[in-house]
Design a protein around this motif. Structure first.
Motif, mmCIF file in Angstrom:
data_model
loop_
_atom_site.group_PDB
_atom_site.id
_atom_site.type_symbol
_atom_site.label_atom_id
_atom_site.label_comp_id
_atom_site.label_asym_id
_atom_site.label_seq_id
_atom_site.Cartn_x
_atom_site.Cartn_y
_atom_site.Cartn_z
ATOM 1 N N VAL A 123 0.820 -0.978 0.139
ATOM 2 C CA VAL A 123 -0.028 0.176 -0.012
ATOM 3 C C VAL A 123 0.925 1.405 0.118
ATOM 4 C CG1 VAL A 123 -1.807 1.459 1.093
ATOM 5 C CG2 VAL A 123 -1.915 -0.832 1.336
ATOM 6 N N PHE A 124 0.800 2.080 -1.110
ATOM 7 C CA PHE A 124 1.545 3.173 -1.294
ATOM 8 C C PHE A 124 0.585 4.174 -0.457
ATOM 9 C CE2 PHE A 124 2.949 0.751 -4.706
ATOM 10 C CZ PHE A 124 4.193 0.668 -4.551
ATOM 11 N N TRP A 125 1.016 5.207 0.244
ATOM 12 C CA TRP A 125 0.309 5.854 0.869
ATOM 13 C C TRP A 125 1.008 7.620 1.342
ATOM 14 C CZ3 TRP A 125 1.589 7.934 5.715
ATOM 15 C CH2 TRP A 125 2.632 7.212 6.586
ATOM 16 N N THR A 126 0.110 8.480 1.435
ATOM 17 C CA THR A 126 0.648 9.785 1.665
ATOM 18 C C THR A 126 -0.280 10.399 2.667
ATOM 19 O OG1 THR A 126 1.324 12.022 1.294
ATOM 20 C CG2 THR A 126 -0.385 11.009 -0.169
ATOM 21 N N ASP A 127 0.364 10.959 3.882
ATOM 22 C CA ASP A 127 -0.350 11.938 4.647
ATOM 23 C C ASP A 127 -0.246 13.518 4.276
ATOM 24 O OD1 ASP A 127 2.074 12.436 5.428
ATOM 25 O OD2 ASP A 127 1.555 11.765 7.741
ATOM 26 N N GLY A 128 0.403 13.733 3.170
ATOM 27 C CA GLY A 128 0.689 15.176 2.905
ATOM 28 C C GLY A 128 1.918 15.423 3.292
#
Length: 267
Positions: A123-128
């Motif tokens: 899972v590729f993810w970002t929180d900004g």
């Protein structure tokens, strides 16, 4: 204790990916859409799994989903963009090149996003604030790199800028061939791969504002430090539209120059 938006977007994308994995290789019912497009049982059920996760935690948020459209009361400025299976045709012919995309937009900004690869269990993810990939519960930062020279090009319509730009012409340009190696993955998993250093760049035409397919990947690349613009070098969703996302400025500049040469040839 309330779940954070970051953890929620990861959980939702993972829930959809689990459904996609479970249906792989089975007999799939197809549901016709417009212009020869279609959804399958996996698309529908993966979307339901994602929406169940989101609605349980954020019942007051608006949801814009690929298959069920716009649902929820809205009014709080929060909209979840859900693409339960990007690469449906790949999947229907038993190719594993697909992704599950979920993003949260507040106002005009995507603040958290996740793009899941159901078969690599990533899972590729970002929180900004940063961009990561989660494997086996462990998070690693994403590091863009242009070293491979691989550039994914989207050849699927629509082509709103076809008078001045066509991806197919880009592939035939000797200057492109000399420097890059084209790939056509036919899923926005390729956008996440730019953030992860597995592709040097990604190029597509199209109007991508409110796109459930591209919102997560664009947010990932921006957070990872990629160069992200439209095909005319303007900020995403402005100007001519489209997307050129590159691992570094040098690669981005080279691709923009190739795109601009098509425009010059048509003027």
């Amino acid at each position: 204790m309330s779940i954070t938006d970051r953890d929620l977007v990861i959980e939702a994308a993972a829930a959809g990916a689990a459904v996609v994995r479970s249906h792989y290789g089975t007999s799939l019912t197809r549901f016709g859409k417009s212009a020869g497009d279609f959804a399958t049982t996996a698309d529908i059920e993966a979307e339901k799994a994602i929406l169940d996760v989101l609605r349980a935690a954020r019942p007051d948020d608006l949801v814009l989903a690929e298959e069920s459209g716009r649902t929820g009361t809205g009014g709080n400025g929060r909209t979840w963009l859900v693409d339960p299976l990007c690469g449906t045709l790949n999947y229907a012919v038993r190719s594993m090149l697909v992704s599950v995309n979920v993003a949260l937009r507040t106002g005009t900004q995507v603040v958290v996003a996740a793009s899941a690869d159901p078969f690599a269990d990533e899972v590729f993810w970002t929180d900004g604030a940063g961009a990561h990939v989660r494997r086996g519960g462990v998070d690693e930062p994403l590091a863009p790199s242009a070293e491979s020279g691989l550039v994914d090009v989207n050849l699927d319509p629509p082509f709103p800028n076809e008078r001045v730009f066509r991806a197919a012409r880009l592939l035939a340009d000797p200057r492109f061939i000399e420097r890059f190696r084209p790939r056509v993955v036919s899923t926005t998993l390729a956008v996440a791969w730019v953030a992860a250093g597995r592709r040097a760049a990604y190029v597509t035409d199209g109007h991508l504002r409110d796109s459930v397919h591209f919102a997560a990947g664009i947010a990932l690349c921006a957070a990872a430090g990629c160069v992200v613009t439209g095909i005319d070098g303007q900020p995403p969703h402005t100007g001519a539209g489209g997307l050129v996302v590159a691992a570094d400025e040098r690669t981005h500049a080279a691709l923009l120059a190739l795109v601009e040469s098509q425009r010059a040839g048509q003027d």
